[in-house]
Design a protein around this motif. Sequence first.
Motif, PDB file in Angstrom:
ATOM      1  N   VAL A  12       0.842  -1.203   0.000  1.00  0.00           N
ATOM      2  CA  VAL A  12       0.000   0.000   0.000  1.00  0.00           C
ATOM      3  C   VAL A  12       0.879   1.256   0.000  1.00  0.00           C
ATOM      4  CG1 VAL A  12      -1.637   1.338   1.394  1.00  0.00           C
ATOM      5  CG2 VAL A  12      -2.030  -1.099   1.008  1.00  0.00           C
ATOM      6  N   VAL A  13       1.945   1.241   0.783  1.00  0.00           N
ATOM      7  CA  VAL A  13       2.850   2.394   0.821  1.00  0.00           C
ATOM      8  C   VAL A  13       3.506   2.592  -0.549  1.00  0.00           C
ATOM      9  CG1 VAL A  13       5.015   3.241   1.821  1.00  0.00           C
ATOM     10  CG2 VAL A  13       3.250   2.271   3.301  1.00  0.00           C
ATOM     11  N   ILE A  14       4.001   1.506  -1.130  1.00  0.00           N
ATOM     12  CA  ILE A  14       4.623   1.597  -2.459  1.00  0.00           C
ATOM     13  C   ILE A  14       3.607   2.070  -3.490  1.00  0.00           C
ATOM     14  CG2 ILE A  14       5.643   0.223  -4.327  1.00  0.00           C
ATOM     15  CD1 ILE A  14       6.994  -1.444  -2.085  1.00  0.00           C
ATOM     16  N   TRP A  15       2.378   1.561  -3.414  1.00  0.00           N
ATOM     17  CA  TRP A  15       1.332   1.959  -4.349  1.00  0.00           C
ATOM     18  C   TRP A  15       1.029   3.449  -4.228  1.00  0.00           C
ATOM     19  CZ3 TRP A  15      -0.816   0.585  -8.646  1.00  0.00           C
ATOM     20  CH2 TRP A  15      -1.993   1.192  -9.054  1.00  0.00           C
ATOM     21  N   ALA A  16       0.914   3.944  -3.002  1.00  0.00           N
ATOM     22  CA  ALA A  16       0.611   5.361  -2.806  1.00  0.00           C
ATOM     23  C   ALA A  16       1.738   6.234  -3.368  1.00  0.00           C
ATOM     24  CB  ALA A  16       0.397   5.647  -1.321  1.00  0.00           C
ATOM     25  N   LEU A  17       2.974   5.836  -3.141  1.00  0.00           N
ATOM     26  CA  LEU A  17       4.101   6.580  -3.709  1.00  0.00           C
ATOM     27  C   LEU A  17       4.061   6.558  -5.237  1.00  0.00           C
ATOM     28  CD1 LEU A  17       6.987   5.474  -1.329  1.00  0.00           C
ATOM     29  CD2 LEU A  17       5.952   7.750  -1.494  1.00  0.00           C
ATOM     30  N   PHE A  18       3.804   5.397  -5.809  1.00  0.00           N
ATOM     31  CA  PHE A  18       3.725   5.266  -7.259  1.00  0.00           C
ATOM     32  C   PHE A  18       2.627   6.149  -7.844  1.00  0.00           C
ATOM     33  CE2 PHE A  18       1.666   3.081 -10.873  1.00  0.00           C
ATOM     34  CZ  PHE A  18       2.698   3.203 -11.795  1.00  0.00           C
ATOM     35  N   ARG A  19       1.433   6.113  -7.246  1.00  0.00           N
ATOM     36  CA  ARG A  19       0.324   6.930  -7.757  1.00  0.00           C
ATOM     37  C   ARG A  19       0.619   8.413  -7.576  1.00  0.00           C
ATOM     38  NH1 ARG A  19      -1.593   4.871 -11.717  1.00  0.00           N
ATOM     39  NH2 ARG A  19      -3.215   6.431 -11.669  1.00  0.00           N
ATOM     40  N   GLY A  20       1.342   8.800  -6.506  1.00  0.00           N
ATOM     41  CA  GLY A  20       1.744  10.193  -6.318  1.00  0.00           C
ATOM     42  C   GLY A  20       2.684  10.642  -7.416  1.00  0.00           C
ATOM     43  N   ILE A  21       3.635   9.792  -7.789  1.00  0.00           N
ATOM     44  CA  ILE A  21       4.558  10.114  -8.881  1.00  0.00           C
ATOM     45  C   ILE A  21       3.806  10.241 -10.196  1.00  0.00           C
ATOM     46  CG2 ILE A  21       6.487   9.204 -10.249  1.00  0.00           C
ATOM     47  CD1 ILE A  21       7.557   8.028  -7.567  1.00  0.00           C
ATOM     48  N   TYR A  23       0.717  11.115 -10.556  1.00  0.00           N
ATOM     49  CA  TYR A  23      -0.032  12.371 -10.503  1.00  0.00           C
ATOM     50  C   TYR A  23       0.874  13.566 -10.800  1.00  0.00           C
ATOM     51  CZ  TYR A  23      -2.444  16.446  -8.787  1.00  0.00           C
ATOM     52  OH  TYR A  23      -2.996  17.690  -8.687  1.00  0.00           O
ATOM     53  N   ILE A  24       2.046  13.587 -10.189  1.00  0.00           N
ATOM     54  CA  ILE A  24       2.992  14.691 -10.430  1.00  0.00           C
ATOM     55  C   ILE A  24       3.395  14.728 -11.899  1.00  0.00           C
ATOM     56  CG2 ILE A  24       5.346  15.486  -9.936  1.00  0.00           C
ATOM     57  CD1 ILE A  24       4.873  14.451  -7.039  1.00  0.00           C
ATOM     58  N   TRP A  25       3.592  13.572 -12.497  1.00  0.00           N
ATOM     59  CA  TRP A  25       4.044  13.476 -13.892  1.00  0.00           C
ATOM     60  C   TRP A  25       2.945  13.908 -14.869  1.00  0.00           C
ATOM     61  CZ3 TRP A  25       8.730  12.539 -15.964  1.00  0.00           C
ATOM     62  CH2 TRP A  25       8.783  12.230 -17.314  1.00  0.00           C
ATOM     63  N   LYS A  26       1.725  13.392 -14.669  1.00  0.00           N
ATOM     64  CA  LYS A  26       0.648  13.640 -15.635  1.00  0.00           C
ATOM     65  C   LYS A  26      -0.245  14.822 -15.279  1.00  0.00           C
ATOM     66  CE  LYS A  26       0.229   9.024 -17.523  1.00  0.00           C
ATOM     67  NZ  LYS A  26      -0.694   7.956 -17.879  1.00  0.00           N
ATOM     68  N   ARG A  27      -0.306  15.197 -14.030  1.00  0.00           N
ATOM     69  CA  ARG A  27      -1.151  16.293 -13.556  1.00  0.00           C
ATOM     70  C   ARG A  27      -2.632  16.072 -13.841  1.00  0.00           C
ATOM     71  NH1 ARG A  27       1.497  18.942  -9.770  1.00  0.00           N
ATOM     72  NH2 ARG A  27       3.460  19.772 -10.485  1.00  0.00           N
ATOM     73  N   THR A  28      -3.043  14.828 -13.847  1.00  0.00           N
ATOM     74  CA  THR A  28      -4.466  14.526 -13.996  1.00  0.00           C
ATOM     75  C   THR A  28      -4.892  13.628 -12.842  1.00  0.00           C
ATOM     76  OG1 THR A  28      -4.038  12.573 -15.347  1.00  0.00           O
ATOM     77  CG2 THR A  28      -4.409  14.653 -16.511  1.00  0.00           C
ATOM     78  N   PHE A  29      -6.135  13.805 -12.447  1.00  0.00           N
ATOM     79  CA  PHE A  29      -6.653  13.013 -11.339  1.00  0.00           C
ATOM     80  C   PHE A  29      -8.130  12.737 -11.582  1.00  0.00           C
ATOM     81  CE2 PHE A  29      -8.525  12.445  -7.147  1.00  0.00           C
ATOM     82  CZ  PHE A  29      -7.680  11.491  -6.610  1.00  0.00           C
ATOM     83  N   SER A  30      -8.494  11.474 -11.485  1.00  0.00           N
ATOM     84  CA  SER A  30      -9.885  11.068 -11.629  1.00  0.00           C
ATOM     85  C   SER A  30     -10.208  10.086 -10.509  1.00  0.00           C
ATOM     86  CB  SER A  30     -10.104  10.393 -12.987  1.00  0.00           C
ATOM     87  OG  SER A  30     -11.329   9.696 -12.998  1.00  0.00           O
ATOM     88  N   ILE A  31     -11.209  10.425  -9.725  1.00  0.00           N
ATOM     89  CA  ILE A  31     -11.606   9.551  -8.618  1.00  0.00           C
ATOM     90  C   ILE A  31     -11.967   8.163  -9.142  1.00  0.00           C
ATOM     91  CG2 ILE A  31     -13.401   9.147  -6.881  1.00  0.00           C
ATOM     92  CD1 ILE A  31     -11.466  11.189  -5.952  1.00  0.00           C
ATOM     93  N   LYS A  32     -12.701   8.110 -10.257  1.00  0.00           N
ATOM     94  CA  LYS A  32     -13.115   6.822 -10.819  1.00  0.00           C
ATOM     95  C   LYS A  32     -11.900   5.974 -11.189  1.00  0.00           C
ATOM     96  CE  LYS A  32     -15.530   4.809 -14.760  1.00  0.00           C
ATOM     97  NZ  LYS A  32     -16.185   5.080 -16.030  1.00  0.00           N
ATOM     98  N   HIS A  33     -10.952   6.568 -11.916  1.00  0.00           N
ATOM     99  CA  HIS A  33      -9.779   5.814 -12.350  1.00  0.00           C
ATOM    100  C   HIS A  33      -8.883   5.427 -11.170  1.00  0.00           C
ATOM    101  CE1 HIS A  33     -10.745   7.557 -16.402  1.00  0.00           C
ATOM    102  NE2 HIS A  33     -10.668   6.262 -16.629  1.00  0.00           N
ATOM    103  N   GLU A  34      -8.711   6.328 -10.227  1.00  0.00           N
ATOM    104  CA  GLU A  34      -7.884   6.018  -9.055  1.00  0.00           C
ATOM    105  C   GLU A  34      -8.525   4.906  -8.224  1.00  0.00           C
ATOM    106  OE1 GLU A  34      -4.785   6.998  -8.396  1.00  0.00           O
ATOM    107  OE2 GLU A  34      -4.893   8.059 -10.292  1.00  0.00           O
TER     108      GLU A  34
END
Length: 185
Positions: A12-21, A23-34
């Motif tokens: 879970v920690v690794i996943w959260a870090l990965f998804r944060g990266i 987000y920073i890279w793409k600058r897009t966020f969708s609750i459905k996709h996340e």
Amino acid sequence: MFDFAVPLIGFVVIWALFRGIVYIWKRTFSIKHETIHGLFAFSLAFTYSVTIFPFPFYAYPHLQRETYVGINLIPFASIRQSLHHFYWLVPVRNIGGNIALFIPFGFFASCYSSTLRPKTIVIVGFLLSLCIEIVQLFFVPFRSFDIDDILLNTFGTAIGVLLFRLLDQLMAKPSRAKQSNYSSK
């Protein structure tokens, strides 16, 4: 026996870090996709945790000094054995648990990738289950290789794919009905 929560928390920690990266890279966020990505990753992490670091439902003290390796290559042998067990919870845990463990994989793999055919997802579920059984056989003490686990996991993947397709069709019907109502006005 190793606690299954340790690798799950690590994942879970690794996943959260990965998804944060991401987000920073793409600058897009969708609750459905996340949510879909997160639940798919969680189902994989849970499957890994339960199969490689299983719940300590029972312990065999006489086997702690010996290496126990069980191999079942006869289809439906352990299923038959579970069904004839005197305690009703054994078939529920063995058969139902193996099926239920892979239903989320089939469902979220279908959500995650609209380009994969259902047959391909079931084949990937089969291969994932085969890999887990091989790892259990060679690298995890007190675990075994069972062809029936592979069959039941594959069946669970197919159920997950079917549930996704059914839900997808049910969700598509109301939107099609709304579109036809709007086009007729």
